[in-house]
Enzyme design. Structure first.
Site, PDB file in Angstrom:
ATOM      1  N   ARG A  23       7.902  -2.744  17.248  1.00  0.00           N
ATOM      2  CA  ARG A  23       7.782  -4.357  16.988  1.00  0.00           C
ATOM      3  C   ARG A  23       8.692  -5.036  18.045  1.00  0.00           C
ATOM      4  NH1 ARG A  23       8.880  -5.495  10.455  1.00  0.00           N
ATOM      5  NH2 ARG A  23       7.209  -3.461  10.741  1.00  0.00           N
ATOM      6  N   SER A 111       3.726  -7.530  11.012  1.00  0.00           N
ATOM      7  CA  SER A 111       4.598  -7.227   8.925  1.00  0.00           C
ATOM      8  C   SER A 111       5.178  -8.791   8.685  1.00  0.00           C
ATOM      9  CB  SER A 111       5.483  -6.344   9.213  1.00  0.00           C
ATOM     10  OG  SER A 111       5.920  -5.948   7.464  1.00  0.00           O
ATOM     11  N   HIS A 112       6.094  -8.789   7.727  1.00  0.00           N
ATOM     12  CA  HIS A 112       7.049  -9.984   7.543  1.00  0.00           C
ATOM     13  C   HIS A 112       7.691 -10.702   8.514  1.00  0.00           C
ATOM     14  CE1 HIS A 112       9.551  -6.323   6.919  1.00  0.00           C
ATOM     15  NE2 HIS A 112      10.230  -7.967   7.153  1.00  0.00           N
ATOM     16  N   LYS A 121       1.142  -0.394  13.737  1.00  0.00           N
ATOM     17  CA  LYS A 121       2.007   0.878  12.532  1.00  0.00           C
ATOM     18  C   LYS A 121       1.307   2.076  12.584  1.00  0.00           C
ATOM     19  CE  LYS A 121       4.194  -2.154   8.914  1.00  0.00           C
ATOM     20  NZ  LYS A 121       4.188  -2.544   7.956  1.00  0.00           N
ATOM     21  N   ASP A 245       3.438  -9.693   1.087  1.00  0.00           N
ATOM     22  CA  ASP A 245       4.095  -9.957   2.525  1.00  0.00           C
ATOM     23  C   ASP A 245       2.993  -9.810   3.493  1.00  0.00           C
ATOM     24  OD1 ASP A 245       3.639  -7.673   2.739  1.00  0.00           O
ATOM     25  OD2 ASP A 245       5.011  -6.875   4.527  1.00  0.00           O
ATOM     26  N   ASP A 247       1.970  -8.307   5.502  1.00  0.00           N
ATOM     27  CA  ASP A 247       0.515  -7.782   6.198  1.00  0.00           C
ATOM     28  C   ASP A 247      -0.248  -6.611   4.646  1.00  0.00           C
ATOM     29  OD1 ASP A 247       2.853  -5.559   6.040  1.00  0.00           O
ATOM     30  OD2 ASP A 247       2.218  -4.299   7.553  1.00  0.00           O
ATOM     31  N   ASP A 249       1.674  -4.548   2.184  1.00  0.00           N
ATOM     32  CA  ASP A 249       1.799  -3.097   1.945  1.00  0.00           C
ATOM     33  C   ASP A 249       3.148  -3.795   1.104  1.00  0.00           C
ATOM     34  OD1 ASP A 249       3.553  -4.167   4.191  1.00  0.00           O
ATOM     35  OD2 ASP A 249       3.880  -2.508   5.134  1.00  0.00           O
ATOM     36  N   ARG A 250       3.725  -4.652   0.925  1.00  0.00           N
ATOM     37  CA  ARG A 250       4.634  -5.164  -0.152  1.00  0.00           C
ATOM     38  C   ARG A 250       4.860  -5.943  -0.961  1.00  0.00           C
ATOM     39  NH1 ARG A 250       9.355  -6.725   0.923  1.00  0.00           N
ATOM     40  NH2 ARG A 250       9.039  -7.442   4.126  1.00  0.00           N
ATOM     41  N   HIS A 332       7.815  -1.992  -1.800  1.00  0.00           N
ATOM     42  CA  HIS A 332       6.698  -1.495  -0.970  1.00  0.00           C
ATOM     43  C   HIS A 332       6.278   0.102  -2.530  1.00  0.00           C
ATOM     44  CE1 HIS A 332       5.900  -1.404   3.519  1.00  0.00           C
ATOM     45  NE2 HIS A 332       7.900  -1.676   3.002  1.00  0.00           N
TER      46      HIS A 332
END
Length: 465
Positions: A23, A111-112, A121, A245, A247, A249-250, A332
């Site tokens: 990232r 992501s966030h 990822k 979030d 993407d 995943d949370r 997560h």
């Protein structure tokens, strides 16, 4: 595998090679040329393991399509067969690897992080790809030690089968009224499609995918980012609100009274349901989770396991132990009971809604019965990367000399008659991370003082803790 060629060596900025993913800031530490080199390096590693097929997805950030195209060029130039699964949340990419029987997968996602960030990822069919695996990609790219070959690319969108799969596991009874907030992130369209398949009334917020995130930052672990959702729950008379979030995943959850349920509380509700069917199952939570969660899992006949923070580390531990459920305070949630065991916020939401829809109680009423504690938020203290692990080790040695009762799974988690406090080195920032939890405010004050004493003794300015 074809012999490696010298290729066009590419030295990647070392700051983008992180513990769990890659990232960086687009245009500063991350470029399309970097994306191509990462693709070539990853294809090289996949082919070493006898694999060839790689699924690739991307999120809604403005630069994600260009980075995805460059990544695919790199993968195919090193002989990979690429299945391009399209725009969607990260768990859609994880699903696609399973659905298509691929050997590996890459999600282009920031992501966030703020809008100027992006990254990758990665996973293989054998599990998470992190730590030394990621560092090795950097070395392969710097040496230009890429595999060679003529790969191919094919568009096979995965969003529809992904949503069909997670919607199929909804097992509720009574209809619910729910507010949903995608934060303009990559879960927006998936959220809309999922709600079309679920009963009840759904109020959708920020479902349009927009990489500038105009409504608010897409991180439900931060209370300020849930304010719009809390207002909507109140205004629309919803039983609960669900947030994702950037993407997908949370997971974030608020009850009908606007109170946040944190990751360990969500995990407790899921654990009660799963352990009712799978007595003796292992439930994993990270070291930041409440002691009440571990105690409740044991009370219900499950096996509680405290583990290190980090979604890749949790996934590895799930595979090792055969755990049915795992989660982190950050939101997560990993469900292996009837599902694949990766972190999927949309799937976790479906399972939570099933529990609530089968219950005569509202989420607020259920929350009222959860064990009550007082705790700090996650505390962060600036500490140079070169020193942060040494500080934790110094404090660990001091605590041992003092005869403290503690877990050393990830940093130090010290247990006293008042409760517990945690100190660990962040894997992603130049910081130390701490948290305290007690039965009451007086106990919390004593835990804070104990933490501050240890930090002060190691030369870390803890302020008021």
């Amino acid at each position: 595998m074809s012999a490696r060629g010298s290729g066009a060596a590419r030295a990647l900025d070392p700051t983008i090679l992180r513990a769990y993913d890659i990232r960086g800031i687009v245009g500063e530490t991350l470029s399309e040329a970097d994306a191509a080199a990462i693709g070539r390096a990853f294809a090289t590693v996949v082919r070493e393991g006898g694999g060839r097929t790689v699924c690739v997805g991307y999120d809604g950030r403005l630069h994600s399509p260009a980075l995805e195209a460059a990544l695919v060029d790199g993968l195919t130039s090193a002989g990979s067969t690429v299945i391009r699964v399209g725009l969607g949340p990260t768990p859609m990419l994880y699903f696609a690897v399973e659905w298509f029987g691929a050997d590996a997968g890459v999600m282009v996602s920031g992501s966030h992080n703020p809008p100027d960030y992006n990254g990758f990822k990665l996973l293989t069919a054998s599990g998470a790809f992190h730590g030394e695996d990621i560092q090795r990609l950097g070395r392969i790219a710097a040496e230009g030690a890429f595999a060679s070959g003529a790969g191919t690319g094919e568009d096979r969108p995965a969003l529809e089968p992904y949503i069909d799969r997670i919607a199929a596991d909804f097992d509720g009874a009574r209809p619910l009224k729910i507010a949903w907030d995608a934060g303009n992130g990559a879960a927006g369209e998936a959220m809309r499609m999922l709600c079309d398949r679920l009963p009840g009334t759904h109020v959708l917020l920020n479902a349009e995918i927009d990489g500038t995130f105009p409504a608010h930052h897409p991180d439900p672990a931060v209370a300020d980012n849930l304010r719009q959702l809390v207002r909507s729950v109140a205004a629309e008379g919803c039983e609960l609100g669900i947030a994702f979030d950037g993407d997908g995943d949370r997971l974030g959850v608020v009850d009908g009274e606007g109170r946040i349920l944190w990751g360990d509380q969500i995990l407790m509700l899921l654990a009660r349901d799963i352990l009712g069917r799978l007595p003796g199952a292992t439930v994993i939570a990270d070291v930041k989770a409440s002691q009440t969660l571990f105690d409740e899992v044991a009370r219900l006949g499950g096996v509680p396991l405290m583990w290190r923070t980090g979604h890749s580390l949790i996934k590895d531990k799930m595979a090792e132990t055969g755990a049915a459920l795992a989660g982190e305070m950050s939101g997560h949630i990993f469900i292996a009971d009837g599902y694949f065991g990766y972190d999927d916020a949309l799937y976790a939401a479906v399972r939570l809604l099933g529990i609530l829809s089968r219950s005569d109680e509202t989420l607020a009423e259920i929350r009222d019965r959860l064990p009550a504690t007082v705790a700090t938020p996650e505390l962060r203290f600036r500490c140079p990367d070169a020193r942060k692990f040494a500080v934790v080790e110094d404090i660990r040695r001091q605590l041992r000399r003092e005869g403290a009762e503690m877990s050393e799974v990830d940093g130090v988690r010290v247990r006293t008659g008042d409760g517990w406090w945690l100190l660990r080195a962040s894997n992603t920032e130049d910081a130390l991370v701490a948290r305290c939890e007690a039965a009451d405010e007086d106990g919390l004050a004593r835990l804070r003082a104990s933490l501050k004493r240890q930090l002060d003794g190691s030369g870390i300015d803890a302020g008021e803790v």
